[in-house]
Design a protein around this motif. Structure first.
Motif, mmCIF file in Angstrom:
data_model
loop_
_atom_site.group_PDB
_atom_site.id
_atom_site.type_symbol
_atom_site.label_atom_id
_atom_site.label_comp_id
_atom_site.label_asym_id
_atom_site.label_seq_id
_atom_site.Cartn_x
_atom_site.Cartn_y
_atom_site.Cartn_z
ATOM 1 N N ARG A 157 19.622 42.139 31.357
ATOM 2 C CA ARG A 157 20.628 41.122 31.077
ATOM 3 C C ARG A 157 21.333 40.819 29.822
ATOM 4 O O ARG A 157 22.430 40.020 29.512
ATOM 5 N N GLU A 158 20.512 41.392 28.853
ATOM 6 C CA GLU A 158 21.227 41.183 27.452
ATOM 7 C C GLU A 158 22.108 42.212 26.992
ATOM 8 O O GLU A 158 22.278 43.030 26.208
ATOM 9 N N VAL A 159 23.450 42.091 27.946
ATOM 10 C CA VAL A 159 24.275 42.974 27.652
ATOM 11 C C VAL A 159 25.739 42.394 27.943
ATOM 12 O O VAL A 159 25.879 41.290 28.353
ATOM 13 N N ALA A 160 26.770 42.800 27.372
ATOM 14 C CA ALA A 160 28.040 42.115 27.301
ATOM 15 C C ALA A 160 29.106 43.209 27.433
ATOM 16 O O ALA A 160 29.053 44.420 27.075
ATOM 17 N N LYS A 161 30.154 42.906 28.127
ATOM 18 C CA LYS A 161 31.397 43.853 28.345
ATOM 19 C C LYS A 161 32.297 43.478 27.170
ATOM 20 O O LYS A 161 32.984 42.435 27.200
ATOM 21 N N LEU A 215 30.216 48.683 27.459
ATOM 22 C CA LEU A 215 29.043 47.721 27.538
ATOM 23 C C LEU A 215 27.972 47.912 26.333
ATOM 24 O O LEU A 215 27.681 49.307 26.004
ATOM 25 N N ILE A 216 27.830 46.897 25.799
ATOM 26 C CA ILE A 216 27.034 47.078 24.440
ATOM 27 C C ILE A 216 25.986 45.754 24.558
ATOM 28 O O ILE A 216 25.891 45.085 25.539
ATOM 29 N N ALA A 255 25.035 42.197 33.964
ATOM 30 C CA ALA A 255 23.863 42.611 33.865
ATOM 31 C C ALA A 255 23.751 44.248 34.347
ATOM 32 O O ALA A 255 24.912 44.588 35.081
ATOM 33 N N ARG A 256 23.040 44.948 33.521
ATOM 34 C CA ARG A 256 23.060 46.293 33.963
ATOM 35 C C ARG A 256 21.711 46.919 34.779
ATOM 36 O O ARG A 256 20.684 46.494 34.322
ATOM 37 N N ILE A 257 22.021 47.372 35.734
ATOM 38 C CA ILE A 257 20.983 47.747 36.830
ATOM 39 C C ILE A 257 20.843 49.272 36.641
ATOM 40 O O ILE A 257 21.966 50.061 36.872
ATOM 41 N N SER A 258 19.680 49.958 36.418
ATOM 42 C CA SER A 258 19.316 51.176 36.553
ATOM 43 C C SER A 258 18.588 51.487 37.701
ATOM 44 O O SER A 258 17.623 50.961 37.914
#
Ligand code: ASP
Ligand code: MG
Length: 402
Positions: A335-339, A381-382, A260-263
Motif C-alpha cells: 500500500r506504500e506506493v503512489a502513481k 508507480l513509485i 496499492a500494488r498487488i502481486s
C-alpha cells in the motif's frame, strides 16, 4: 445567451458565499442572459450526511443513503433562491424530480440518461433564474439516485448539453486547472486551455478538480467548459477539443496516492490465467489499473497490478480464496506506493518524452516499480515517500513552472 453556472460546496459554504454567488449570477441575469445555476451541497455537508448515516447503520441501504444525500443539494438550492428573493431577482429552485433528470437505476453511482427541458424552459421564459440541485437524479422506479461523489459537475454539463447552452462555467475554490496540484508542487502554474482528453486523464488521475464523467460528457456533446474561481474574477481554464496555443510537450503532472500494488506470484504459465484472474476481480467490480506481467520461468509467471487503496483488501481476499484455482503460489500487497503521471497531447508527436521523465526520476535516485503509457500519458508507480519529490522533479524537468 443561455449560461449554465455550477458552484461547488466551498463556493456556497456559508451565508456570505451564498450571497456572493447570488450577486455574480444576478449580474449575468441583468445583462439579459438566461441563467441556470447548478449547486453542490454546502461545504462538507455531503461528508457530514454520510457520517450521520453511519451512526445509525454502518452499512446503510443504498436507496436510503441517496434519499439522505439528496437533501444536501436541496438545502443549498433553496437558500440560494431565498438570497435572490432578497435582491428582488426572480428565481426558482428545482430538484431532480421537478426538472426531471432521469438516470439509470443504480444508487450511489447512477448515470444521467435524459433530462426533461420543459419545466426549465418555462421558468426561463418567465425570466426566472433557475437553480438546479446538482448530483441527483430520478430512476425509473421514481427513486432518488446520486451520480457519484463530485457529480454536480456532470449535472451542469448535462444541462448545458440538453439545453444547447452558450456557456458552461464550473466555479470552484481554485483559479482553474493547474500543471500540478499547487499544494505539493509550489511552482505549479494555471493553464489557459486544456483538451478534453488531457483533462480526462488528469481527472481520472486524481487531480480532483472536475468529475471525470463530466469531462466525458462535455467531449461527447462538444460542451466547452470554463473552470474558474468563484472568489475572484481571474480568467480560469478553458476545456475544449483542441487547444491552439503552441503545444507544450506536456500539460500537467498528476500524483495519485489512492493506489496499492498487488502481486500474484507463481501463476501457471499457460493461456487463460490473466483472463481468470482479472475476470474474478471484474465480477466484483474492482477496477484494475497498471498491469505488469513477468517473463515466464520454469512454467510459472508473476502478474502485478494496481487497484485503488480502498479496494485492495477486497481484491486480496478474492484472490486468496481462489489461489489454488489459478495455480498461484502467493499474493502480496503493497500500500506504500503512489502513481505519478505526466499528461499531454504534445507527446503524441514527440519521441523521448517518457525518457525525459525517467531521467528526472533517475537524477533524484527514485526507483520505478511499474510503468504504463497511453498516447498522451506516462504513469510510473513509485514508493509513496518519493511521490512529492518525484512530482516536483518531473514538473521542473519539463519546464512547467511560471
Ligand atoms: N455534494 C456532492 C459531493 O460532495 C456532489 C458534488 O459536490 O458535486 O460529492
Ligand atoms: Mg467537485
Amino acid at each position: 445567451m443561455l449560461i449554465v453556472k455550477k458552484f461547488g460546496g466551498t463556493s456556497v459554504g456559508n451565508k456570505e458565499r451564498i450571497f456572493n454567488v447570488a450577486r455574480r449570477c444576478a449580474e449575468e441575469y441583468r445583462k439579459g442572459n438566461d441563467v441556470i445555476v447548478v449547486l453542490s451541497a454546502m461545504g462538507k455537508s455531503t461528508d457530514d450526511l454520510i457520517a450521520l448515516a453511519q451512526t445509525i447503520n454502518p452499512n446503510p441501504p443504498k436507496r436510503e443513503l441517496d434519499m439522505l444525500l439528496t437533501t444536501g443539494e436541496q438545502v443549498s438550492t433553496a437558500l440560494m433562491a431565498m438570497a435572490f428573493d432578497t435582491m428582488d431577482v426572480p428565481a426558482v429552485s428545482l430538484n431532480a424530480f421537478q426538472v426531471a433528470m432521469h438516470t439509470t437505476r443504480v444508487h450511489g453511482n447512477a448515470r444521467l440518461k435524459r433530462i426533461d427541458t420543459d419545466r426549465i424552459m418555462h421558468e426561463l421564459e418567465h425570466r426566472r433564474i433557475v437553480i438546479v440541485t446538482g448530483f441527483q437524479g430520478v430512476n425509473k422506479y421514481d427513486n432518488y439516485t446520486t451520480l457519484g461523489r463530485g457529480g454536480s459537475d456532470t449535472t451542469a454539463v448535462a444541462l448545458a448539453a440538453a439545453l444547447h447552452a452558450d456557456a458552461c462555467e464550473i466555479y470552484t475554490d481554485v483559479d482553474g486547472i493547474y500543471t500540478a496540484d499547487p499544494r505539493y508542487v509550489p511552482k505549479a502554474r494555471k493553464l489557459d486551455e486544456i483538451t478534453y482528453d488531457e483533462m480526462l486523464d488528469l481527472a481520472t488521475l486524481g487531480s480532483g478538480v472536475l468529475h471525470n464523467r463530466s469531462v466525458e460528457m462535455a467531449k461527447k456533446y462538444g460542451v466547452q467548459l470554463v473552470v474558474r474561481s468563484s472568489l475572484n474574477d481571474h480568467e480560469g481554464t478553458i476545456v475544449k477539443e483542441e487547444t491552439n496555443v503552441e503545444r507544450m510537450l506536456i500539460s500537467g503532472v498528476a500524483l495519485d496516492r489512492n493506489t496499492a500494488r498487488i502481486s500474484v506470484i507463481g501463476l501457471k504459465d499457460q493461456p487463460g490465467m490473466a483472463f481468470k484472474l482479472f475476470n474474478m476481480l471484474a465480477r466484483e467490480n474492482i477496477n484494475v489499473d497498471v498491469i505488469l506481467q513477468s517473463i515466464g520461468r520454469e512454467n510459472t509467471k508473476d502478474i502485478s497490478f494496481t487497484v485503488s487503496r480502498d479496494e485492495a483488501d477486497a481484491a486480496v481476499k478474492i484472490l486468496e480464496s481462489n489461489l489454488s484455482r489459478i495455480g498461484g503460489k502467493s499474493i502480496s500487497c503493497n500500500r506504500e506506493v503512489a502513481k505519478v503521471s505526466i499528461v499531454g497531447a504534445g507527446m503524441m508527436s514527440n519521441p523521448g518524452v517518457a525518457a525525459k521523465m525517467f531521467e528526472a526520476l533517475y537524477n533524484q535516485n527514485i526507483n520505478i516499480n511499474m510503468i504504463s503509457t497511453s498516447e498522451i500519458r506516462v504513469t510510473v508507480l513509485i514508493h509513496e515517500r518519493d511521490a512529492e519529490r518525484a512530482a516536483n522533479a518531473v514538473h521542473d524537468a519539463f519546464g512547467l513552472e511560471e
